[in-house]
Motif scaffolding. Structure first.
Motif, short mmCIF file in Angstrom:
data_model
loop_
_atom_site.label_atom_id
_atom_site.label_comp_id
_atom_site.label_asym_id
_atom_site.label_seq_id
_atom_site.Cartn_x
_atom_site.Cartn_y
_atom_site.Cartn_z
N ALA A 52 -18.19 -66.12 -3.35
CA ALA A 52 -17.79 -67.46 -2.90
C ALA A 52 -17.74 -67.54 -1.37
O ALA A 52 -18.23 -68.50 -0.77
N GLY A 53 -17.15 -66.51 -0.73
CA GLY A 53 -16.99 -66.56 0.72
C GLY A 53 -18.31 -66.54 1.46
O GLY A 53 -18.53 -67.36 2.36
N PHE A 54 -19.21 -65.64 1.08
CA PHE A 54 -20.50 -65.61 1.78
C PHE A 54 -21.46 -66.67 1.24
O PHE A 54 -22.41 -67.05 1.91
N GLY A 58 -13.94 -72.07 6.57
CA GLY A 58 -13.85 -73.41 5.99
C GLY A 58 -13.68 -74.48 7.06
O GLY A 58 -14.32 -75.54 7.01
N LEU A 59 -12.85 -74.21 8.07
CA LEU A 59 -12.62 -75.18 9.14
C LEU A 59 -13.89 -75.41 9.96
O LEU A 59 -14.22 -76.56 10.31
N VAL A 60 -14.59 -74.33 10.28
CA VAL A 60 -15.84 -74.47 11.05
C VAL A 60 -16.84 -75.32 10.27
O VAL A 60 -17.50 -76.22 10.84
N GLY A 78 -27.15 -68.14 -4.25
CA GLY A 78 -26.33 -69.22 -4.79
C GLY A 78 -25.92 -70.23 -3.73
O GLY A 78 -25.93 -71.44 -3.98
N GLY A 79 -25.56 -69.75 -2.55
CA GLY A 79 -25.17 -70.65 -1.48
C GLY A 79 -26.32 -71.55 -1.05
O GLY A 79 -26.14 -72.75 -0.85
N ALA A 80 -27.51 -70.97 -0.91
CA ALA A 80 -28.69 -71.77 -0.53
C ALA A 80 -28.99 -72.82 -1.59
O ALA A 80 -29.35 -73.96 -1.28
N TRP A 81 -28.82 -72.46 -2.87
CA TRP A 81 -29.08 -73.41 -3.95
C TRP A 81 -28.08 -74.56 -3.92
O TRP A 81 -28.46 -75.74 -4.04
N GLY A 86 -20.63 -75.89 1.76
CA GLY A 86 -20.16 -74.54 2.10
C GLY A 86 -18.65 -74.49 2.29
O GLY A 86 -18.00 -73.52 1.89
N ALA A 87 -18.08 -75.55 2.88
CA ALA A 87 -16.62 -75.59 3.06
C ALA A 87 -15.91 -75.54 1.72
O ALA A 87 -14.87 -74.89 1.57
N MET A 88 -16.45 -76.21 0.71
CA MET A 88 -15.85 -76.17 -0.62
C MET A 88 -15.94 -74.77 -1.22
O MET A 88 -15.02 -74.31 -1.90
N LEU A 89 -17.04 -74.08 -0.95
CA LEU A 89 -17.15 -72.69 -1.42
C LEU A 89 -16.15 -71.79 -0.71
O LEU A 89 -15.60 -70.85 -1.32
#
Length: 405
Positions: free
Chosen positions: A212-214, A277-279, A340-343, A362-365
């Motif tokens: 989730a983080g990456f 998340g903030l960034v 997964g993040g790219a998808w 990404g912030a939600m992840l």
């Protein structure tokens, strides 16, 4: 810090270079092999697939071998894969060679992290992991841009030959600098013992935090080029320099995360995920001007890689009796996060939410990663064990960085 960490960093530099350089060479490879850009993109996926399959598989198969021997053998496989890439006669052969190149990636970092932490006192374990990862982050600053330029001027095949030379230098460094026993924690454990580590809920929670983080990072970073050109107004010719800024931020974050995690492993992880998340939430605003967009790219790298060493060390601590397989599995989790993040970021774009919408996805992840990390913290804090007819809470002090073998 032991000089052996330099040998691990050299290997990490070569791996980081070959992993990311293909993205910059796609047009050249596609033109030379007479295939489309999307077809050439499968070469990136082939490498990632090799990482996901090879990380746990090779770690399991080599569980009874000396870790020094394992590291040298993995780097030899890396050299072979890149040499075969350089001489691949066509697309199918290059796909196979890229898959082969990816196989040793995760196991090298996984076993290397175990070796690195075994050569330092408990209070420096996270820093030792961050110094190994330093080769990976520096590859984004120097290795990938230089390798891309070499490929553009001398041909893409020359790039992979050059990476093979880096791999040979890593083999020589490992043979000369890594102790024969691979450090204090190098006693082989066996396949059955290593597999038992994956039955632990805390291990899976740690791996889930990594995904989730990456995933949060790659949801945004995969689409950072259109953000920079379409939202911030940069010319395409400036993107390579801006991506080097990401590498600078990632290097700083990696070193900072290693130092902080030696004081508070969990605190560094929570702080890093919150910062990430903030960034990402601020990304749409920061992408409105060139100066703030450049800063955002560096901050993204820093916030994401602050969590790299803590995540790796946490998985190793949760599988303390047999860390090699779990540590290598964490590298597979990094690559699942990439895909997964790219998808997920692509889904936001396809839905028409705007050029910077992958950052918000990404912030939600990142929030999801915080949630999983919170569950892991609660499991550690409130795990109960029967004792004389009653239950007691067992709690391992945080920030100790201690591994028990």
């Amino acid at each position: 810090m032991p000089l052996a960490l330099l040998a691990l960093a050299v290997g990490a530099f070569g791996i980081g270079t070959t992993e990311f350089v293909m993205m910059g060479l796609l047009p050249d490879v596609a033109d030379d092999l007479h295939i489309s850009i999307p077809a050439a993109g499968h070469l990136v996926s082939a490498y990632a697939l090799g990482v996901v399959i090879g990380a746990p598989l090779l770690a399991a198969l080599t569980a009874r071998m000396s870790r020094r021997t394992v590291l040298i053998a993995l780097m030899a496989l890396f050299v072979a894969g890149n040499a075969l890439s350089a001489f691949a006669p066509g697309n199918d052969a290059l796909l196979a060679a890229r898959f082969l190149s990816g196989l040793p990636h995760g196991a090298f970092f996984g076993v290397g992290a175990v070796v690195a932490t075994g050569m330092v006192p408990p209070e420096r374990k996270a820093r030792s992991v961050s110094l190994m990862f330093l080769g990976l982050t520096v590859a984004n600053i120097a290795g990938v841009p230089v390798a891309t330029l070499v490929g553009q001027h001398l041909g893409w095949r020359a790039t992979f030959l050059g990476v093979s030379v880096i791999g040979l230098a890593a083999i020589a460094s490992l043979a000369l600098l890594v102790p024969r026993d691979g450090g204090r924690t190098a006693a082989p454990t066996g396949l059955r013992h290593e597999l038992a580590a994956l039955k632990s809920l805390p291990v899976w929670l740690a791996l889930g935090t990594t995904v989730a983080g990456f995933g949060a990072l790659f949801a945004a970073y995969s689409y950072v080029t259109p953000m920079l050109t379409e939202s911030a107004g940069f010319a395409e010719t400036n993107v390579t320099l801006l991506l080097a800024l990401f590498g600078v931020g990632a290097t700083a974050g990696n070193l900072l995360g290693g130092r902080l995690a030696d004081h508070s492993l969990r605190g560094t992880l929570f702080g890093g995920l919150t910062s990430l998340g903030l960034v990402l939430v601020l990304f749409p605003l920061l992408m409105r001007a060139e100066w703030s967009a450049a800063g955002a790219v560096a901050l993204l790298g820093m916030a994401a890689f602050v969590t790299g060493s803590p995540l790796q060390l946490m998985v190793m601590e949760k599988a303390a009796a047999a860390p090699s397989l779990a540590s290598s599995a964490n590298q597979a989790a990094f690559n699942l996060a990439n895909a997964g993040g790219a998808w997920i970021g692509g889904l936001a774009l396809a839905a028409g939410f705007g050029t910077t919408s992958p950052a918000l996805a990404g912030a939600m992840l990142a929030v999801l990663g915080l949630g999983v990390a919170g569950v892991a913290w609660a499991v550690d804090r409130h795990r109960v064990t029967p004792s004389a007819g009653r239950v007691v809470t067992s709690h391992v002090p945080e920030g100790s960085g201690a591994l028990h073998h």
